[in-house]
Design a protein around this motif. Sequence first.
Motif, mmCIF file in Angstrom:
data_model
loop_
_atom_site.group_PDB
_atom_site.id
_atom_site.type_symbol
_atom_site.label_atom_id
_atom_site.label_comp_id
_atom_site.label_asym_id
_atom_site.label_seq_id
_atom_site.Cartn_x
_atom_site.Cartn_y
_atom_site.Cartn_z
ATOM 1 N N LEU A 1 7.212 2.121 0.587
ATOM 2 C CA LEU A 1 6.220 2.818 -0.237
ATOM 3 C C LEU A 1 6.510 4.308 -0.355
ATOM 4 C CD1 LEU A 1 2.973 1.019 0.935
ATOM 5 C CD2 LEU A 1 4.215 0.707 -1.203
ATOM 6 N N SER B 1 -3.723 6.746 2.190
ATOM 7 C CA SER B 1 -2.402 6.492 1.611
ATOM 8 C C SER B 1 -2.279 5.093 1.027
ATOM 9 C CB SER B 1 -1.309 6.723 2.661
ATOM 10 O OG SER B 1 -1.337 5.712 3.647
ATOM 11 N N ILE B 2 -3.142 4.171 1.472
ATOM 12 C CA ILE B 2 -3.135 2.833 0.866
ATOM 13 C C ILE B 2 -4.414 2.581 0.063
ATOM 14 C CG2 ILE B 2 -1.486 1.833 2.484
ATOM 15 C CD1 ILE B 2 -3.815 0.625 4.051
ATOM 16 N N PRO C 1 6.124 4.091 -4.498
ATOM 17 C CA PRO C 1 4.663 4.120 -4.272
ATOM 18 C C PRO C 1 3.896 3.185 -5.206
ATOM 19 C CG PRO C 1 5.435 6.160 -5.299
ATOM 20 C CD PRO C 1 6.651 5.409 -4.889
ATOM 21 N N ARG D 1 2.187 -0.010 -3.842
ATOM 22 C CA ARG D 1 1.025 0.032 -2.961
ATOM 23 C C ARG D 1 -0.024 -0.990 -3.352
ATOM 24 N NH1 ARG D 1 -3.380 4.812 -2.998
ATOM 25 N NH2 ARG D 1 -4.060 3.567 -4.761
ATOM 26 N N ASP D 2 -0.382 -1.027 -4.626
ATOM 27 C CA ASP D 2 -1.452 -1.924 -5.054
ATOM 28 C C ASP D 2 -1.039 -3.390 -4.955
ATOM 29 O OD1 ASP D 2 -3.027 0.268 -5.483
ATOM 30 O OD2 ASP D 2 -2.646 0.356 -7.640
ATOM 31 N N LEU E 1 4.471 2.771 5.770
ATOM 32 C CA LEU E 1 4.875 3.250 4.446
ATOM 33 C C LEU E 1 6.387 3.204 4.255
ATOM 34 C CD1 LEU E 1 2.440 6.285 4.004
ATOM 35 C CD2 LEU E 1 2.124 3.885 3.320
#
Length: 198
Positions: free
Chosen positions: A127, A165-166, A131, A134-135, A122
């Motif tokens: 991330l 978290s992912i 954040p 992430r996608d 992360l």
Amino acid sequence: MIACGAIAQPVAAIVGRRGWPVDVHPLPPLLHNQPDKIAGEVRRLAGELASAYSQVAIGYADCGTYGALDQVCRELGLRRLPGLHCYDVFAGASRLETFFDEQPGTYLLTDFLAKSFARTVLQELGLDRYPELRDTYFANYSRVVWLAQEPDVELRAQAEQAAASIGLPLTVVETGDHGLERALADLVGEPGEPGEPG
């Protein structure tokens, strides 16, 4: 033994359990985020250790060096762990092929990655700061498979948190460290299966 920092602890535990006369010298695990540097760091450390040891072995698989580590091993007369990466050593290459055949979008975790995910993944990918990326990074993944060497409640919670978290579901596959132990026994020239006298 020059070991990847991501597997140095289980390597040292196996060495101690088997009573091998081996010292483990880890390199930083974050080298995996810059695999082009692994071969050079192995070469450097092997040179430093050559005067103190009669034999140096390499506790790395190829690990994304695309043959550069093998070139260093050939030039210096060294041997390394088999396979493309440590996942092969823990789970077996054919088993991994099955995972990827079933779901090509499989993201693999080891115990080390489960414990250090916030830092090694992360944070390293940014991330923790962005954040929303992430996608973008994980859009093509469909699951996380944790290759659990020493599963316990705390480590399972860490693996679940890493997967969450992912945004992916977690599958747990208990591997133990038997594959790593067999590979190390071959590397240091110790006969016998894990648990057998060598």
